[in-house]
Write a protein that holds these residues in place. Structure first.
Motif, PDB file in Angstrom:
ATOM      1  N   GLU A   1     -11.057  -1.775 -16.691  1.00 39.59           N
ATOM      2  CA  GLU A   1      -9.609  -1.903 -16.879  1.00 39.59           C
ATOM      3  C   GLU A   1      -8.876  -0.568 -16.863  1.00 39.59           C
ATOM      4  O   GLU A   1      -7.700  -0.524 -16.526  1.00 39.59           O
ATOM      5  CB  GLU A   1      -9.313  -2.607 -18.201  1.00 39.59           C
ATOM      6  N   ASP A   2      -9.529   0.489 -17.252  1.00 43.41           N
ATOM      7  CA  ASP A   2      -8.858   1.786 -17.367  1.00 43.41           C
ATOM      8  C   ASP A   2      -9.227   2.754 -16.259  1.00 43.41           C
ATOM      9  O   ASP A   2      -8.999   3.959 -16.389  1.00 43.41           O
ATOM     10  CB  ASP A   2      -9.174   2.404 -18.727  1.00 43.41           C
ATOM     11  N   ALA A   3      -9.778   2.256 -15.176  1.00 44.89           N
ATOM     12  CA  ALA A   3     -10.142   3.127 -14.063  1.00 44.89           C
ATOM     13  C   ALA A   3      -8.885   3.722 -13.437  1.00 44.89           C
ATOM     14  O   ALA A   3      -7.821   3.089 -13.432  1.00 44.89           O
ATOM     15  CB  ALA A   3     -10.924   2.338 -13.014  1.00 44.89           C
ATOM     16  N   PRO A   4      -8.987   4.919 -12.903  1.00 47.59           N
ATOM     17  CA  PRO A   4      -7.834   5.503 -12.202  1.00 47.59           C
ATOM     18  C   PRO A   4      -7.461   4.657 -10.978  1.00 47.59           C
ATOM     19  O   PRO A   4      -8.314   3.986 -10.388  1.00 47.59           O
ATOM     20  CB  PRO A   4      -8.332   6.877 -11.770  1.00 47.59           C
ATOM     21  N   ALA A   5      -6.210   4.726 -10.594  1.00 45.29           N
ATOM     22  CA  ALA A   5      -5.730   3.949  -9.445  1.00 45.29           C
ATOM     23  C   ALA A   5      -6.559   4.218  -8.201  1.00 45.29           C
ATOM     24  O   ALA A   5      -6.828   3.301  -7.426  1.00 45.29           O
ATOM     25  CB  ALA A   5      -4.260   4.257  -9.193  1.00 45.29           C
ATOM     26  N   ALA A   6      -6.982   5.454  -8.010  1.00 45.76           N
ATOM     27  CA  ALA A   6      -7.749   5.796  -6.807  1.00 45.76           C
ATOM     28  C   ALA A   6      -9.040   4.991  -6.716  1.00 45.76           C
ATOM     29  O   ALA A   6      -9.489   4.657  -5.613  1.00 45.76           O
ATOM     30  CB  ALA A   6      -8.056   7.288  -6.784  1.00 45.76           C
TER      31      ALA A   6
ATOM     32  N   GLY B   1       5.362   2.304 -13.796  1.00 49.47           N
ATOM     33  CA  GLY B   1       4.124   2.042 -14.512  1.00 49.47           C
ATOM     34  C   GLY B   1       2.933   2.297 -13.613  1.00 49.47           C
ATOM     35  O   GLY B   1       3.079   2.685 -12.451  1.00 49.47           O
ATOM     36  N   ASP B   2       1.759   2.100 -14.163  1.00 48.84           N
ATOM     37  CA  ASP B   2       0.558   2.318 -13.369  1.00 48.84           C
ATOM     38  C   ASP B   2      -0.034   0.983 -12.928  1.00 48.84           C
ATOM     39  O   ASP B   2       0.519  -0.085 -13.203  1.00 48.84           O
ATOM     40  CB  ASP B   2      -0.458   3.173 -14.128  1.00 48.84           C
ATOM     41  N   LEU B   3      -1.139   1.051 -12.247  1.00 49.84           N
ATOM     42  CA  LEU B   3      -1.773  -0.147 -11.727  1.00 49.84           C
ATOM     43  C   LEU B   3      -2.172  -1.099 -12.857  1.00 49.84           C
ATOM     44  O   LEU B   3      -2.004  -2.310 -12.738  1.00 49.84           O
ATOM     45  CB  LEU B   3      -2.993   0.249 -10.890  1.00 49.84           C
ATOM     46  N   SER B   4      -2.637  -0.561 -13.961  1.00 46.99           N
ATOM     47  CA  SER B   4      -2.997  -1.415 -15.101  1.00 46.99           C
ATOM     48  C   SER B   4      -1.795  -2.183 -15.624  1.00 46.99           C
ATOM     49  O   SER B   4      -1.913  -3.337 -16.034  1.00 46.99           O
ATOM     50  CB  SER B   4      -3.611  -0.577 -16.230  1.00 46.99           C
TER      51      SER B   4
ATOM     52  N   PRO C   1       0.801  -1.228   0.000  1.00 47.22           N
ATOM     53  CA  PRO C   1       0.000   0.000   0.000  1.00 47.22           C
ATOM     54  C   PRO C   1       0.835   1.279   0.000  1.00 47.22           C
ATOM     55  O   PRO C   1       0.451   2.272  -0.633  1.00 47.22           O
ATOM     56  CB  PRO C   1      -0.831  -0.103   1.283  1.00 47.22           C
ATOM     57  N   GLY C   2       1.978   1.286   0.673  1.00 52.69           N
ATOM     58  CA  GLY C   2       2.842   2.470   0.667  1.00 52.69           C
ATOM     59  C   GLY C   2       3.368   2.763  -0.723  1.00 52.69           C
ATOM     60  O   GLY C   2       3.382   3.922  -1.171  1.00 52.69           O
ATOM     61  N   PHE C   3       3.799   1.721  -1.399  1.00 49.76           N
ATOM     62  CA  PHE C   3       4.246   1.873  -2.784  1.00 49.76           C
ATOM     63  C   PHE C   3       3.101   2.380  -3.658  1.00 49.76           C
ATOM     64  O   PHE C   3       3.280   3.271  -4.474  1.00 49.76           O
ATOM     65  CB  PHE C   3       4.760   0.529  -3.330  1.00 49.76           C
ATOM     66  N   GLN C   4       1.919   1.816  -3.490  1.00 53.50           N
ATOM     67  CA  GLN C   4       0.759   2.215  -4.299  1.00 53.50           C
ATOM     68  C   GLN C   4       0.467   3.701  -4.132  1.00 53.50           C
ATOM     69  O   GLN C   4       0.140   4.387  -5.106  1.00 53.50           O
ATOM     70  CB  GLN C   4      -0.452   1.369  -3.922  1.00 53.50           C
ATOM     71  N   GLN C   5       0.598   4.199  -2.917  1.00 56.91           N
ATOM     72  CA  GLN C   5       0.372   5.631  -2.664  1.00 56.91           C
ATOM     73  C   GLN C   5       1.388   6.474  -3.419  1.00 56.91           C
ATOM     74  O   GLN C   5       1.020   7.398  -4.143  1.00 56.91           O
ATOM     75  CB  GLN C   5       0.448   5.923  -1.158  1.00 56.91           C
TER      76      GLN C   5
END
Length: 145
Positions: A93-98, A40-43, A25-29
């Motif tokens: 699939e293309d939703a924002p990470a938030a 890269g992004d979550l996708s 979760p820290g990395f994701q933030q």
């Protein structure tokens, strides 16, 4: 055991990279919400998790001995894939990470990814608590045999 002792170790490296990012979760933030470059992004992480392996179509058990060391790894990876993909199918699939990170089931997906990541890292003899590698580091690792 070294990562490269399995026949399809490059797939394993990409799957491990995805699980690592999905489990932290820290990395994701910092990387996905704050926009830290190089990861890269979550996708991208979801794509690395299922791209060549087709883990979105069949069980990781199919790859025991080639990508995964044993059935325990396969079970853990399947659990993570199913939890993450359930959210992907719900939010798109293309939703924002938030949107992903705010999903009510995201903590369960993170926990499943963490369990899989820790199991694979431990079996490869690496520290699961090191920060995730950048995509450039992953490309460098998988470019050399």
């Amino acid at each position: 055991m070294p990562l490269t002792d399995l026949p399809w170790w490059r797939w394993r490296a990409r799957i491990r990279s995805a699980l690592h990012m999905l489990s932290d979760p820290g990395f994701q933030q910092t990387a996905w919400l704050d926009g830290r470059d190089g990861y890269g992004d979550l996708s991208d992480a979801v794509y690395r998790l299922v791209e060549d392996s087709w883990l979105d179509r069949w069980s990781a058990e199919k790859y025991v001995g080639s990508v995964f060391r044993d059935s325990a790894e396969a079970v853990a990876v399947d659990a993570a894939v199913l939890r993450v993909l359930r959210i992907v199918h719900q939010v798109g699939e293309d939703a924002p990470a938030a949107v992903y990170l705010g999903h009510q089931e995201w903590p369960e997906a993170v926990q499943a990814a963490r369990e899989a990541h820790h199991r694979l890292a431990a079996n490869d003899g690496t520290d699961p608590d090191l920060p995730p590698s950048t995509l450039a580091e992953l490309r460098q690792l998988t470019a050399h045999a």
